[in-house]
Design a protein around this motif. Sequence first.
Motif, short mmCIF file in Angstrom:
data_model
loop_
_atom_site.label_atom_id
_atom_site.label_comp_id
_atom_site.label_asym_id
_atom_site.label_seq_id
_atom_site.Cartn_x
_atom_site.Cartn_y
_atom_site.Cartn_z
N HIS A 180 0.86 -1.18 0.00
CA HIS A 180 0.00 0.00 0.00
C HIS A 180 0.90 1.23 0.00
O HIS A 180 1.39 1.67 1.04
CB HIS A 180 -0.91 -0.01 1.23
CG HIS A 180 -1.84 1.17 1.30
ND1 HIS A 180 -2.84 1.38 0.38
CD2 HIS A 180 -1.90 2.21 2.17
CE1 HIS A 180 -3.50 2.49 0.69
NE2 HIS A 180 -2.93 3.02 1.76
N GLY A 181 1.13 1.77 -1.22
CA GLY A 181 2.09 2.86 -1.32
C GLY A 181 3.47 2.37 -0.93
O GLY A 181 3.97 1.37 -1.45
N ASP A 182 4.10 3.07 0.01
CA ASP A 182 5.42 2.64 0.49
C ASP A 182 5.32 1.75 1.73
O ASP A 182 6.33 1.42 2.35
CB ASP A 182 6.30 3.86 0.79
CG ASP A 182 5.69 4.78 1.84
OD1 ASP A 182 4.52 4.55 2.23
OD2 ASP A 182 6.37 5.73 2.26
N LYS A 183 4.10 1.34 2.08
CA LYS A 183 3.91 0.50 3.24
C LYS A 183 3.71 -0.96 2.84
O LYS A 183 3.14 -1.25 1.79
CB LYS A 183 2.69 0.96 4.06
CG LYS A 183 2.85 2.33 4.68
CD LYS A 183 1.61 2.69 5.49
CE LYS A 183 1.75 4.05 6.15
NZ LYS A 183 0.52 4.40 6.93
N LYS A 184 4.20 -1.85 3.68
CA LYS A 184 3.97 -3.27 3.48
C LYS A 184 3.12 -3.79 4.65
O LYS A 184 3.52 -3.66 5.81
CB LYS A 184 5.30 -4.03 3.42
CG LYS A 184 6.12 -3.74 2.19
CD LYS A 184 7.38 -4.59 2.16
CE LYS A 184 8.18 -4.32 0.89
NZ LYS A 184 9.41 -5.16 0.83
N ILE A 185 1.96 -4.33 4.33
CA ILE A 185 1.04 -4.82 5.35
C ILE A 185 1.05 -6.34 5.34
O ILE A 185 0.87 -6.96 4.29
CB ILE A 185 -0.38 -4.30 5.09
CG1 ILE A 185 -0.39 -2.77 5.05
CG2 ILE A 185 -1.35 -4.81 6.17
CD1 ILE A 185 -1.70 -2.19 4.56
N GLU A 186 1.28 -6.93 6.51
CA GLU A 186 1.23 -8.38 6.65
C GLU A 186 -0.05 -8.73 7.40
O GLU A 186 -0.08 -8.75 8.63
CB GLU A 186 2.45 -8.88 7.42
CG GLU A 186 3.78 -8.58 6.74
CD GLU A 186 4.96 -8.98 7.58
OE1 GLU A 186 5.34 -10.17 7.54
OE2 GLU A 186 5.51 -8.11 8.28
N PRO A 187 -1.15 -9.00 6.68
CA PRO A 187 -2.46 -9.12 7.33
C PRO A 187 -2.60 -10.30 8.27
O PRO A 187 -3.44 -10.28 9.16
CB PRO A 187 -3.42 -9.25 6.13
CG PRO A 187 -2.58 -9.75 5.02
CD PRO A 187 -1.23 -9.17 5.23
N PHE A 188 -1.82 -11.35 8.09
CA PHE A 188 -1.96 -12.53 8.93
C PHE A 188 -0.73 -12.76 9.81
O PHE A 188 -0.46 -13.88 10.25
CB PHE A 188 -2.24 -13.78 8.08
CG PHE A 188 -3.57 -13.72 7.38
CD1 PHE A 188 -4.71 -13.32 8.05
CD2 PHE A 188 -3.67 -14.06 6.05
CE1 PHE A 188 -5.93 -13.26 7.41
CE2 PHE A 188 -4.89 -14.01 5.40
CZ PHE A 188 -6.03 -13.61 6.08
N LYS A 189 0.02 -11.71 10.07
CA LYS A 189 1.16 -11.81 10.95
C LYS A 189 0.69 -12.16 12.37
O LYS A 189 -0.34 -11.66 12.82
CB LYS A 189 1.93 -10.49 10.98
CG LYS A 189 3.21 -10.51 11.79
CD LYS A 189 3.93 -9.16 11.70
CE LYS A 189 5.22 -9.19 12.49
NZ LYS A 189 5.93 -7.87 12.40
N SER A 190 1.42 -13.02 13.05
CA SER A 190 1.03 -13.42 14.41
C SER A 190 0.99 -12.22 15.33
O SER A 190 1.83 -11.30 15.25
CB SER A 190 2.00 -14.47 14.96
OG SER A 190 1.92 -15.65 14.23
N CYS A 191 0.02 -12.21 16.23
CA CYS A 191 -0.16 -11.11 17.18
C CYS A 191 0.75 -11.30 18.39
O CYS A 191 0.79 -12.38 18.97
CB CYS A 191 -1.61 -11.07 17.62
SG CYS A 191 -2.00 -9.69 18.70
N ASN A 192 1.45 -10.25 18.78
CA ASN A 192 2.37 -10.33 19.92
C ASN A 192 1.92 -9.46 21.08
O ASN A 192 2.72 -9.08 21.93
CB ASN A 192 3.78 -9.90 19.47
CG ASN A 192 4.38 -10.88 18.48
OD1 ASN A 192 4.26 -12.08 18.63
ND2 ASN A 192 5.02 -10.34 17.44
#
Length: 229
Positions: A180-192
């Motif tokens: 998304h533009g200059d951003k990289k989104i990891e939608p299923f990254k584990s929650c910490n």
Amino acid sequence: MYKYLYGKWDVLKGLVEGNASIRFCDIRHYARLENDNMRDDEAFKKFEFSPDSIKLNFAGIDLPPEDISSNIKFRIPTRHCLCICLSNKKNDEELFEKFNADVCIEFNVEYLIEFMRFLFEEKFGGEVIAKNVTYYTDNAGVSFLPDNEAVFTKHSRYQHEDEFRIAAFLPYDEKTVIHHGDKKIEPFKSCNCSEDDISQGNCKCYFAFFHNGLPDGFKSYVGEVFKKN
């Protein structure tokens, strides 16, 4: 086609008034719900068999049931997805109580499914599936249960929910990256998030919020609104 969303008026009133996004949850979120009646580890489906109800064979040798000291348990992984859970039950007293809810919102899911398919299928190359949940007992057959079908399968102790679920899948599951533009989104990254942040409602990493771009948001999707007295 209307389905029913139960919850707290303070949280859901924005949908009715047209000034809020709609929330989908990572399938892993349901294992951390505070409400015991709703909490379920949906990342895996668990099945249990008595030794005399299943045949085990190792290297061509059948294992006699009397040689097995306890029940046999299986865990089948569920495919990563974002989902929203509704019910087929309208203004149901039991669900108000079980969900600790004070409002039931009638929601046109045809519009919502159409919007989610435009977003996830046309824009991200994923897939949106919407259908009723199937309920199983402890010793249900496990010979064929694809990981995406496991999303729509729950233990029979939740059968009173009569659930209808909309799930959005992305092409590479936990490895999917959205640019998304200059951003990289990891939608299923584990929650910490810490347990404290989760319990205080300060953890948003398993949530996704969507807006359809209409001036009144999802207000036109809403039918009747039932509030508990």
